[in-house]
Design a protein around this motif. Sequence first.
Motif, mmCIF file in Angstrom:
data_model
loop_
_atom_site.group_PDB
_atom_site.id
_atom_site.type_symbol
_atom_site.label_atom_id
_atom_site.label_comp_id
_atom_site.label_asym_id
_atom_site.label_seq_id
_atom_site.Cartn_x
_atom_site.Cartn_y
_atom_site.Cartn_z
ATOM 1 N N MET A 369 0.862 -1.177 0.000
ATOM 2 C CA MET A 369 0.000 0.000 0.000
ATOM 3 C C MET A 369 0.901 1.231 0.000
ATOM 4 O O MET A 369 2.067 1.161 -0.363
ATOM 5 C CB MET A 369 -0.908 -0.001 1.216
ATOM 6 N N GLY A 370 0.356 2.337 0.447
ATOM 7 C CA GLY A 370 1.157 3.548 0.535
ATOM 8 C C GLY A 370 0.607 4.642 -0.351
ATOM 9 O O GLY A 370 0.090 4.392 -1.445
ATOM 10 N N ALA A 371 0.710 5.874 0.170
ATOM 11 C CA ALA A 371 0.311 7.064 -0.575
ATOM 12 C C ALA A 371 -1.129 6.990 -1.056
ATOM 13 O O ALA A 371 -1.452 7.403 -2.155
ATOM 14 C CB ALA A 371 1.250 7.277 -1.769
ATOM 15 N N LEU A 372 -1.982 6.427 -0.209
ATOM 16 C CA LEU A 372 -3.373 6.270 -0.633
ATOM 17 C C LEU A 372 -4.223 7.497 -0.295
ATOM 18 O O LEU A 372 -5.383 7.562 -0.651
ATOM 19 C CB LEU A 372 -3.987 5.029 0.008
ATOM 20 N N LYS A 373 -3.630 8.464 0.433
ATOM 21 C CA LYS A 373 -4.492 9.530 0.958
ATOM 22 C C LYS A 373 -5.094 10.371 -0.150
ATOM 23 O O LYS A 373 -6.181 10.898 -0.009
ATOM 24 C CB LYS A 373 -3.730 10.409 1.947
ATOM 25 N N SER A 374 -4.400 10.474 -1.261
ATOM 26 C CA SER A 374 -4.969 11.269 -2.342
ATOM 27 C C SER A 374 -6.014 10.475 -3.117
ATOM 28 O O SER A 374 -6.930 11.039 -3.706
ATOM 29 C CB SER A 374 -3.863 11.726 -3.296
ATOM 30 N N HIS A 375 -5.881 9.155 -3.099
ATOM 31 C CA HIS A 375 -6.832 8.344 -3.862
ATOM 32 C C HIS A 375 -8.160 8.204 -3.144
ATOM 33 O O HIS A 375 -9.203 8.147 -3.770
ATOM 34 C CB HIS A 375 -6.250 6.946 -4.127
ATOM 35 N N MET A 376 -8.088 8.058 -1.842
ATOM 36 C CA MET A 376 -9.341 7.881 -1.099
ATOM 37 C C MET A 376 -9.366 8.863 0.066
ATOM 38 O O MET A 376 -9.110 8.488 1.212
ATOM 39 C CB MET A 376 -9.522 6.437 -0.638
ATOM 40 N N PRO A 377 -9.733 10.117 -0.233
ATOM 41 C CA PRO A 377 -9.639 11.165 0.802
ATOM 42 C C PRO A 377 -10.567 10.953 1.984
ATOM 43 O O PRO A 377 -10.161 11.148 3.130
ATOM 44 C CB PRO A 377 -10.003 12.435 0.030
ATOM 45 N N ILE A 378 -11.810 10.540 1.717
ATOM 46 C CA ILE A 378 -12.748 10.423 2.848
ATOM 47 C C ILE A 378 -12.292 9.318 3.786
ATOM 48 O O ILE A 378 -12.244 9.485 5.012
ATOM 49 C CB ILE A 378 -14.174 10.132 2.342
ATOM 50 N N THR A 379 -11.921 8.200 3.213
ATOM 51 C CA THR A 379 -11.424 7.112 4.032
ATOM 52 C C THR A 379 -10.223 7.567 4.849
ATOM 53 O O THR A 379 -10.113 7.289 6.052
ATOM 54 C CB THR A 379 -11.012 5.933 3.136
ATOM 55 N N PHE A 380 -9.331 8.299 4.187
ATOM 56 C CA PHE A 380 -8.133 8.744 4.890
ATOM 57 C C PHE A 380 -8.489 9.624 6.075
ATOM 58 O O PHE A 380 -8.004 9.403 7.186
ATOM 59 C CB PHE A 380 -7.205 9.494 3.932
ATOM 60 N N VAL A 381 -9.352 10.602 5.853
ATOM 61 C CA VAL A 381 -9.658 11.546 6.935
ATOM 62 C C VAL A 381 -10.293 10.820 8.111
ATOM 63 O O VAL A 381 -9.890 10.984 9.266
ATOM 64 C CB VAL A 381 -10.577 12.674 6.415
ATOM 65 N N THR A 382 -11.282 9.982 7.804
ATOM 66 C CA THR A 382 -11.961 9.300 8.915
ATOM 67 C C THR A 382 -10.985 8.359 9.628
ATOM 68 O O THR A 382 -10.964 8.282 10.859
ATOM 69 C CB THR A 382 -13.138 8.475 8.370
ATOM 70 N N PHE A 383 -10.166 7.675 8.851
ATOM 71 C CA PHE A 383 -9.205 6.748 9.448
ATOM 72 C C PHE A 383 -8.234 7.504 10.340
ATOM 73 O O PHE A 383 -7.903 7.073 11.445
ATOM 74 C CB PHE A 383 -8.444 6.030 8.320
ATOM 75 N N PHE A 384 -7.816 8.660 9.853
ATOM 76 C CA PHE A 384 -6.840 9.433 10.610
ATOM 77 C C PHE A 384 -7.441 9.929 11.918
ATOM 78 O O PHE A 384 -6.798 9.862 12.966
ATOM 79 C CB PHE A 384 -6.352 10.608 9.752
ATOM 80 N N VAL A 385 -8.666 10.377 11.846
ATOM 81 C CA VAL A 385 -9.336 10.839 13.074
ATOM 82 C C VAL A 385 -9.412 9.704 14.085
ATOM 83 O O VAL A 385 -9.091 9.873 15.267
ATOM 84 C CB VAL A 385 -10.738 11.385 12.745
ATOM 85 N N SER A 386 -9.811 8.540 13.623
ATOM 86 C CA SER A 386 -9.934 7.419 14.546
ATOM 87 C C SER A 386 -8.579 7.022 15.104
ATOM 88 O O SER A 386 -8.463 6.634 16.270
ATOM 89 C CB SER A 386 -10.549 6.224 13.831
ATOM 90 N N THR A 387 -7.558 7.100 14.270
ATOM 91 C CA THR A 387 -6.225 6.749 14.756
ATOM 92 C C THR A 387 -5.780 7.714 15.842
ATOM 93 O O THR A 387 -5.226 7.303 16.870
ATOM 94 C CB THR A 387 -5.227 6.760 13.591
ATOM 95 N N LEU A 388 -6.058 8.983 15.617
ATOM 96 C CA LEU A 388 -5.740 9.962 16.661
ATOM 97 C C LEU A 388 -6.504 9.634 17.933
ATOM 98 O O LEU A 388 -5.972 9.742 19.045
ATOM 99 C CB LEU A 388 -6.093 11.368 16.187
ATOM 100 N N ALA A 389 -7.733 9.206 17.759
ATOM 101 C CA ALA A 389 -8.545 8.893 18.933
ATOM 102 C C ALA A 389 -7.951 7.723 19.701
ATOM 103 O O ALA A 389 -7.804 7.761 20.924
ATOM 104 C CB ALA A 389 -9.972 8.568 18.503
#
Lengths: 656, 170, 102
Positions: A369-389
């Motif tokens: 995988m890798g560098a997926l944040k531009s391909h799937m922005p919504i998934t990235f944002v939600t995933f990142f929020v949860s990871t921070l949580a």
Amino acid sequence: MLLKLTSLVPLYPLIGCIINGFFGLRIGKNAVGLIAAGSVGLSFLTTLIIFIGLVMTPAEERVFEQVLFTWMAVGDFTAEFGFQVDPLSMTMMLFVTGVGFLIHVYSIGYMHEEYSFYRFFAYMNLFMFSMLLLIMGNNFLIMFIGWEGVGCCSYFLIGYYFEKKSACDAGTKAFVMNRVGDFAFLLAVMYIFNIFGSIDFTTVFHAAPEKLIYDSETVTIITMLLFVGACGKSAQIPLYTWLPDAMEGPTPVSALIHAATMVTAGVYMVVRCNALFALAPITMWTVAFIGGATAIFAATIGMTQFDIKRVLAYSTVSQIGYMFMAVGVGAYTAAIFHMVTHAFFKACLFLGSGSVIHGLHGEQDMRKMGALKSHMPITFVTFFVSTLAIAGIFPLSGFFSKDEILYHALMDGNFILWGMGITGALLTAFYMFRLVFMTFFGKSNVDPQVHPHESPKIMTMPLVILAGLAFFGGALGIPLFHGWHILHNWLEPVFYFDMPSALEHSAHLLHEQGKHAPSWSHLLQPEGDHNVWVEIALMLLSLSIAVAGIFGAYICYIKKPHLPDLLTEGQWGYDLVKNKYEVDEIYDETIVKPTLEGSKLLWKECDAKGIDGAVNGTAQILGWLSNQARNFQSGFVRNYALFMVVGFIGLLIVTL
Amino acid sequence: MELLIFYPLAGICIVLALGVVINNSPVNSAMSLIGMMLGLAGIFILQQAHFIAILQIIIYAGAIMVLFMFVIMLLNLKGKGEDDSWISRDKDLLLTVLSSLLAVGVLYKIIIIINAGDFNSPALPPDSFGTVREVGTILFTKFILPFEMASILLLVAMIGAVVLAKSKVD
Amino acid sequence: MEMVPLTHYLFLSATLFVIGVVGVLVRRNAIVVFMSIEIMLNAVNISLIAFDRYLNLHDGQIFSFMVMCVAAAEVSVGLAIIISLFRNKPTINLDEFNIMKS
């Protein structure tokens, strides 16, 4: 009364399951999805209505029991089929139906390509039904039915891709390991019935302080058995190895069953039985340490795995370890709080990983995988929020719940436990950001033939909602200010336990037995004041720990991507952890193989020769005897007449 | 007076009964049996059971024995029954011993019963005892149900006999 | 008029009964076996009627009447069986028939 609707809550998923299970193939995929998600949605709405009803009742009367019918009555034993709604089960019902509904909606998108779509949703609905039974049952037996039901559905769903051998094996493994725990749970229920003459929650927990002696063997055995049951269901040491393997199932299953709801059932059960556990300090101590050990142990394994879902699975095991740690130090509210926030962010993480896997057409290896944040922005944002949580960054939900656990561990005066917790927090931040960095940042290692794409709306909407919950969920339990901890105030009546009177009863009971009660005065010291400054210091400490973990991950996986390889090259310790401490192999060698060998021996020697021999031998002897007896039956009429005469003469001789 | 009639009749009956068993030819056995039935009818008359005596002659000597003779003639059993005399078979020694034991036992039992009870002072029956009128009255009043049952039994036996003996060809 | 004592009848009845039993046991000819059975039934009738007169009742006579009915039924069915047996196998020697043991 709004509370009267209680029995409808588990009914909807059951109806959904029946419709989908029997007619699913005929009514088409859209209808199946609508029925499955709709039934759980209806449950959620009903739960909300009941919740309003419960809030409107005064705090002291917030226990509502609804008995549908008497299931069985044998002698003294009666088992009712009834439900109990109190703040604790209400909390569970809300997040189980809520998160369950979102995951059902998500599954419609995720599973759309599958042929046996209906089978999946029938099992999912059956799972929701069983889970609600587990939560809402008003006695141990109903809880046990739900307990078995969720285990069964878990087995079905892990083995959903039953044409894959690994999936079947994983299902079997989960089932067998759960069985160990279930057996202990069942033994505990029998023991409880033996002592209390009832399995009703209310009766048992009210009678517990009067019938059980503090720190006696009886209560220790009961609670230990209950805890073994919880260990099996909640994947704690030593019964945790099934959970990572359970990732063979579809991702929504992992999110619903193996992250948010079923695996927390063990915690719920222990919390529900708090009146028993409060009397067993040894068990409490065991629970706390098993929890702490599991938290660190699973986290270390999580750092070394490359399968995106396995990392999350070990993370789940680790987080449930935190919950048990909280339960073990008596911080039941903190455990439930963490359970709720964990359900939010872990469900979001799993669904996000599912979205990633979906976008990559089934790729689960993070090295590809890798560098997926531009391909799937919504998934990235939600995933990142949860990871921070989950990493515990202020002001997300995980920060508050984890911090509360750590605070209670420290206040309990147990520095080792606290050290375990803080280490676990560091590791959690590290491995979660390792996951994020490897998946969404860096340079792309995606197979050039695969074109990553964002998932459809039906899958991203639940992600957004769950991420929002993971962000704001901490508001349920804001510390520092008295009265702001909503969850604490809400749950307090359930956890009220009159320790002084329980100790008095225990001393009385001991006195009756002619024994001298030990001094328990140290247990009755008033709790120290809520030290605000200690809490703030702890918060800052854990925040800095989390940041340190994130920074470490940043160094290792963004700045110097070769550093991990250099560090781990040839280290035997790393290989050991990567192979999950060889626990599976140890279990194979010490338990599975001897069992198999023993079973074979029993089969070949004991069963085939001994038992079958005895049975067949009996039959043969009888056959031989019958053959002998057959000779009497010559078939000649005159022989029969002769026998009659002989009998007649015998009668004459007797009467003479 | 009665005894003078009884002893010859009883003697004839016993001798003829033995004749039934001992005779090798079924026809001779059947003839002996008819004789025994007639003798028994005489004994029944001696016991003031006139109705039963008549029935004995009609049913046994008339119907049943005719049936026997009919079957014997029909099957034409010459040489198809027992080949040799039954007495010469060694195997039957055991049977003889057993049946004589039975006979001795039964007789002994009867002697014991008689010694135990007083059987020698019977109530004197009236002259009308045992006439057709008396027995018929009882048969059609007190025992009407068993009587009807007996008729059904006979019907069933008749149908059964027809079914069993029917040629299987048709 | 001197009556015959009850015991005499009973002795006659027992003797005839035993002769019948011996006949059933020793003979192989099915028809003779049947005849022996008739002898036994008649022997019982003698006892019944003897007691009947001794007790000044009619019940025994009715009973012997029933015995005769049964005997008639039995003979008719039995002889029918013998005929059908004879059709299968041209003999009425009972020792030739052991199909009950199959």
